[in-house]
Design a protein around this motif. Sequence first.
Motif, PDB file in Angstrom:
ATOM      1  N   GLY A  18      40.874  18.015  25.789  1.00 50.34           N
ATOM      2  CA  GLY A  18      42.234  18.494  25.592  1.00 50.34           C
ATOM      3  C   GLY A  18      42.315  19.893  25.033  1.00 50.34           C
ATOM      4  O   GLY A  18      43.286  20.241  24.353  1.00 50.34           O
ATOM      5  N   ARG A  63      49.563  17.037  18.765  1.00 50.49           N
ATOM      6  CA  ARG A  63      48.566  16.480  19.680  1.00 50.49           C
ATOM      7  C   ARG A  63      47.179  17.094  19.432  1.00 50.49           C
ATOM      8  O   ARG A  63      46.180  16.385  19.335  1.00 50.49           O
ATOM      9  N   GLU A  64      47.125  18.421  19.332  1.00 46.83           N
ATOM     10  CA  GLU A  64      45.843  19.091  19.153  1.00 46.83           C
ATOM     11  C   GLU A  64      45.248  18.800  17.778  1.00 46.83           C
ATOM     12  O   GLU A  64      44.029  18.639  17.637  1.00 46.83           O
ATOM     13  N   ARG A  67      43.901  15.257  17.901  1.00 43.92           N
ATOM     14  CA  ARG A  67      42.705  15.205  18.735  1.00 43.92           C
ATOM     15  C   ARG A  67      41.487  15.742  17.987  1.00 43.92           C
ATOM     16  O   ARG A  67      40.378  15.184  18.077  1.00 43.92           O
ATOM     17  N   ARG A  85      55.813  11.086  18.071  1.00 40.64           N
ATOM     18  CA  ARG A  85      55.856  12.324  18.852  1.00 40.64           C
ATOM     19  C   ARG A  85      54.959  12.233  20.081  1.00 40.64           C
ATOM     20  O   ARG A  85      55.330  12.691  21.170  1.00 40.64           O
ATOM     21  N   LEU A  86      53.793  11.628  19.941  1.00 37.75           N
ATOM     22  CA  LEU A  86      52.883  11.493  21.083  1.00 37.75           C
ATOM     23  C   LEU A  86      53.424  10.538  22.136  1.00 37.75           C
ATOM     24  O   LEU A  86      53.096  10.649  23.322  1.00 37.75           O
ATOM     25  N   ASP A  88      56.452  10.587  23.014  1.00 37.93           N
ATOM     26  CA  ASP A  88      57.606  11.291  23.568  1.00 37.93           C
ATOM     27  C   ASP A  88      58.920  10.763  22.987  1.00 37.93           C
ATOM     28  O   ASP A  88      59.944  10.682  23.677  1.00 37.93           O
ATOM     29  N   GLU A 127      46.924   9.989  26.663  1.00 36.69           N
ATOM     30  CA  GLU A 127      46.148  11.180  27.020  1.00 36.69           C
ATOM     31  C   GLU A 127      44.817  11.210  26.275  1.00 36.69           C
ATOM     32  O   GLU A 127      44.371  12.262  25.796  1.00 36.69           O
ATOM     33  N   ILE A 129      44.105   9.894  23.432  1.00 40.46           N
ATOM     34  CA  ILE A 129      44.249   9.839  21.977  1.00 40.46           C
ATOM     35  C   ILE A 129      44.632   8.418  21.577  1.00 40.46           C
ATOM     36  O   ILE A 129      45.537   7.825  22.165  1.00 40.46           O
ATOM     37  N   GLU A 165      58.155  16.452  26.843  1.00 43.35           N
ATOM     38  CA  GLU A 165      56.946  16.993  27.472  1.00 43.35           C
ATOM     39  C   GLU A 165      57.236  17.651  28.815  1.00 43.35           C
ATOM     40  O   GLU A 165      56.572  18.604  29.195  1.00 43.35           O
TER      41      GLU A 165
END
Length: 310
Positions: A18, A63-64, A67, A85-86, A88, A127, A129, A165
């Motif tokens: 990612g 997200r980053e 990860r 949040r991940l 959505d 994704e 995660i 997203e």
Amino acid sequence: MRGSEGDAALAALSRGQGGVVLLAQAASLGWTRAKLRARLRTRGWTRIHTGAYARPGLRVGVRERVRAHQLAAPELVAGYWAAARLHDVEVRLDRVDLIGPRASHLRAKGSVMHRMDLGVGEIVAVEGIRVTTVVRTMADLLRAGPRDDALVAVESAVNWRPSQEAARCRRRPLTTLDKVREALASGVGMWGTKRAVEWLGLADPGAGSPVETLARLWMRDAGLVPETQVRFVTPSGRTVYVDFFFRGRGLVVEIEGYAWHGSRAQHQRDTVRYNDLADCPEVRKILRFTAADVLHRPAVMVRRVQAALG
């Protein structure tokens, strides 16, 4: 490893992760940590936190950051606001919440750590995660609070909403209030469950946006309980749904979202809509508030509604 070969290997590694690379992975690239750090800096990589970098041009968000922590400690799971949040879900808090096993002593700099044991069915992959399921996430937010932010998330999860997203896309409801209620019931005895059940009773499955949720809750706290998402058929035959309606006083309250009047055509449609609505015999007065009114001047909004109700 030569420069060009090293850059290619670095790019390939980041694509599979990612866009994130750890200094701890330097040996797999044939470099020392010091050389990898220097390489990342000179090539414009963004430092996420100590020992973790994001590829050039990648915007570093929740997200980053999640990860990067999971690359270092795969047993960590994103939960609470990060999980919402991940998934959505619309949330107001930009926070990295991580869940580690109760018996662990893991630390994750820049995050909020929660220690609890999760069941296998309470973890999914988004994704690549590891995150708590939507239902478990909503139950955790309701238990932890604050009330208004938790209900903003819950009502977002159970409704069609604009995707965070994908621009110009709407995502489907992710769960139902009944499923969240069942998740809370299965956690009887957990801290905050009783209060969470009470808060869930305030949820409106028809809420159209976060600012509508907040406006409704703040009016309710002031003793004002309108009908929501009320359908009108205007004298011209047009069908109109309004955010809030105080039937006994004929008062309509509308909350305008951030994208209100996004174009000249939309402005024209809204003007016709409100003129038609004003012609309905049940409607005596219409109050309209912006998102800024709700978020930054809620007391003024409530006083205006109280005054209109007499």
